[in-house]
Design a protein around this motif. Structure first.
Motif, short mmCIF file in Angstrom:
data_model
loop_
_atom_site.label_atom_id
_atom_site.label_comp_id
_atom_site.label_asym_id
_atom_site.label_seq_id
_atom_site.Cartn_x
_atom_site.Cartn_y
_atom_site.Cartn_z
N ALA A 39 9.37 -0.09 -3.25
CA ALA A 39 8.58 0.96 -3.77
C ALA A 39 9.03 1.86 -4.88
O ALA A 39 8.60 2.29 -5.68
CB ALA A 39 8.33 1.73 -2.64
N ASN A 77 3.74 8.44 2.86
CA ASN A 77 2.95 7.29 3.13
C ASN A 77 3.56 6.20 4.05
O ASN A 77 3.07 5.69 4.95
CB ASN A 77 2.31 6.69 1.82
N ALA A 78 4.92 6.01 3.87
CA ALA A 78 5.61 5.11 4.98
C ALA A 78 5.55 5.50 6.13
O ALA A 78 5.50 5.05 7.12
CB ALA A 78 6.97 4.77 4.14
N PHE A 137 4.40 -4.17 7.74
CA PHE A 137 5.22 -4.02 6.36
C PHE A 137 5.36 -5.20 5.68
O PHE A 137 6.24 -5.43 4.61
CB PHE A 137 6.57 -3.35 6.63
N ARG A 173 11.05 -2.48 1.99
CA ARG A 173 9.64 -1.94 1.39
C ARG A 173 9.61 -0.71 0.91
O ARG A 173 9.17 -0.56 -0.34
CB ARG A 173 8.45 -2.31 2.22
N THR A 174 10.33 0.38 1.43
CA THR A 174 10.29 1.56 1.09
C THR A 174 11.38 2.09 -0.12
O THR A 174 11.00 2.82 -0.95
CB THR A 174 10.52 2.35 2.26
N ILE A 220 6.03 8.32 -1.75
CA ILE A 220 6.39 7.15 -1.14
C ILE A 220 6.77 7.33 0.52
O ILE A 220 6.28 6.69 1.35
CB ILE A 220 7.43 6.36 -1.74
N GLY A 221 7.72 8.33 0.57
CA GLY A 221 8.09 8.54 1.95
C GLY A 221 7.08 8.99 2.99
O GLY A 221 6.86 8.55 4.25
N THR A 240 2.33 3.12 -5.10
CA THR A 240 2.53 4.60 -4.66
C THR A 240 0.82 5.22 -4.35
O THR A 240 0.68 6.15 -5.28
CB THR A 240 3.11 5.74 -5.83
N VAL A 265 11.13 -2.18 6.75
CA VAL A 265 10.76 -0.91 6.40
C VAL A 265 11.63 -0.65 5.37
O VAL A 265 11.07 0.22 4.29
CB VAL A 265 10.64 -0.02 7.59
N TRP A 271 9.06 9.70 -4.87
CA TRP A 271 9.70 9.50 -3.75
C TRP A 271 9.26 9.93 -2.49
O TRP A 271 9.08 9.28 -1.47
CB TRP A 271 11.40 9.47 -4.09
N LEU A 283 2.76 1.00 -1.06
CA LEU A 283 3.94 1.71 -1.41
C LEU A 283 4.62 1.48 -2.79
O LEU A 283 4.81 2.29 -3.46
CB LEU A 283 5.15 1.42 -0.20
#
Length: 422
Positions: free
Chosen positions: A47, A113-114, A145, A42-43, A110-111, A157, A39, A107, A154
């Motif tokens: 990403a 969606n994660a 993930f 990837r994030t 991305i956060g 985006t 996690v 950012w 991610l």
């Protein structure tokens, strides 16, 4: 500090656990650190670094334009760059991201969606009766993930994580018979893009008609709010909708997209689409017998069949849409799951694996394998689900063989006694 303070109750170092452990504890010991690091990687790393494909910049520009009441639908659709395709209701929902500077906004996107993927995975796990304390949760997070779907959602985006959360919330509320809330959950996704529209067949088959009410009212209400504020809402109807109805021949793994790219004859493309449409319809017919006495199996399998068919048969099917099949994949824990066979997981590898099949030595073969693997993966999955259900139906109609001769004689005698006298 004395030496004894570094040792646990069993006399070993404090970080060494007892060697006798339950399988559940052992799996959690293995998968929790892997899941957490995947996690984070990837994030935060993949990403944030991004890639050549950038789905967010067009969204951000549209959000800023909508916020300032400027034209939104100004893209040139002849170019292959990612286009902004959300309706005015979607522009309304993403408008808050315009408040931040571009990079900070990205950012945050991305956060969001994660986090949405994590919540969706948790809800899927709960749907099958497991909790966050079970080993199933970190295993599911690891699989999610590690998949191409989550990685590229991610990295590019994209908003697919939010769509996944809306889908899982819809299925969860549908099973709980909270119809109006289920409709609202899927209605919010319709306000952004209608990719989940095929799932409305599930409440129809389950006679939960109230779902359709809020599923329509939510996007209509958001559109009513967005329309007066938007500078060019009719451009979405006049320019964007016709483009959405077309099937492009690049970055498109649907039957039409890949068929057009490889120059297949139009009659063959049409025949393939009709064939798989019939296969999906027949599969839903076979599934319908489970809709009362095995609700979870029916809902998650039906959702998987409908979404897979839409990827294949629609105008646009992209590999990272495959995250919407997570509930179907999780159904492997059910004894009656259609996923308990190796061909099903061969199909899953095709559309979920992050492997790349490009080859410097076998250039054309590698490109073909890379472009076609989501298409054959979805196709094989539909075939496998249909074959499993057909086999079960056939087996249910075949009587068990009689091994005891005396039982067989008695059965034949009863049949003869009940036969009409001639």
């Amino acid at each position: 500090m004395s030496e004894s303070s570094d040792r646990g109750r069993d006399g070993g170092p404090w970080w060494v656990q007892p060697t006798v452990r339950s399988p559940q504890a052992l799996l959690k010991c293995v998968f929790w650190p892997v899941a957490v690091m995947l996690v984070v990687h990837r994030t935060v790393i993949r990403a944030v670094d991004g890639a050549r494909t950038d789905d967010f910049t067009g969204v951000y520009r549209a959000a800023v334009a909508f916020w300032n009441r400027e034209p939104v639908y100004t893209a040139t659709y002849e170019h292959v760059d990612p286009h902004y395709l959300y309706p005015p209701s979607g522009s309304l929902l993403i408008a808050p991201f315009a408040v931040l500077e571009h990079e900070l906004s990205r950012w945050a996107f991305i956060g969001v969606n994660a986090a949405a993927v994590l919540v969706a995975v948790y809800l899927v796990v709960r749907m099958f009766g497991y909790t966050a304390r079970s080993a199933v949760f970190p295993i599911a997070v690891t699989v999610a993930f590690a998949s191409e779907s989550v990685i590229n959602t991610l990295v590019f985006t994209n908003i697919n994580g939010v769509i996944l959360l809306g889908q899982v919330a819809f299925l969860t509320l549908l099973l709980a018979r909270r119809d109006l809330w289920a409709g609202a959950a899927i209605g919010v996704t319709f306000a952004i893009k209608p990719i989940l529209a095929p799932l409305l067949l599930l409440p129809v088959l389950r006679r939960q008609s109230k779902v359709l009410l809020t599923a329509a009212l939510v996007p209509v209400g958001l559109t009513a709010l967005a329309w007066p504020w938007a500078a060019d809402p009719w451009q979405f109807v006049e320019r964007t909708v016709p483009y959405l109805l077309q099937s492009r021949d690049y970055f498109n793994s649907s039957i039409t997209g890949n068929g057009t790219y490889y120059g297949l004859p139009e009659p063959l493309i049409l025949a393939l689409r009709i064939g798989f449409a019939f296969l999906a319809a027949a599969t839903m017919y076979l599934l319908h017998r489970y809709h009362r006495h095995d609700e979870v199996f029916f809902v998650v399998t039906g959702a998987g069949v409908l979404m897979t068919a839409s990827f294949l048969l629609g105008s646009l099917g992209q590999m990272y849409y495959s995250m919407l099949l997570f509930p179907l994949l999780m159904s492997v824990v059910l004894p009656q799951s259609v996923m308990r066979n190796w061909p099903a997981w061969l199909a899953v590898y095709g559309f979920l694996s992050a492997d790349e099949w490009y080859s410097g030595r076998w250039v054309e073969a590698g490109r073909y394998a890379e472009y076609m693997r989501p298409t054959w993966g979805w196709s094989l999955l539909l075939i496998v689900v249909f074959a499993v259900l057909v086999d079960r139906r056939r087996s249910a109609r075949v009587p068990e063989p009689v091994t005891d001769p005396s039982v067989d004689i008695a059965r034949v005698g009863r049949q003869n006694a009940s036969a009409p006298k001639l």
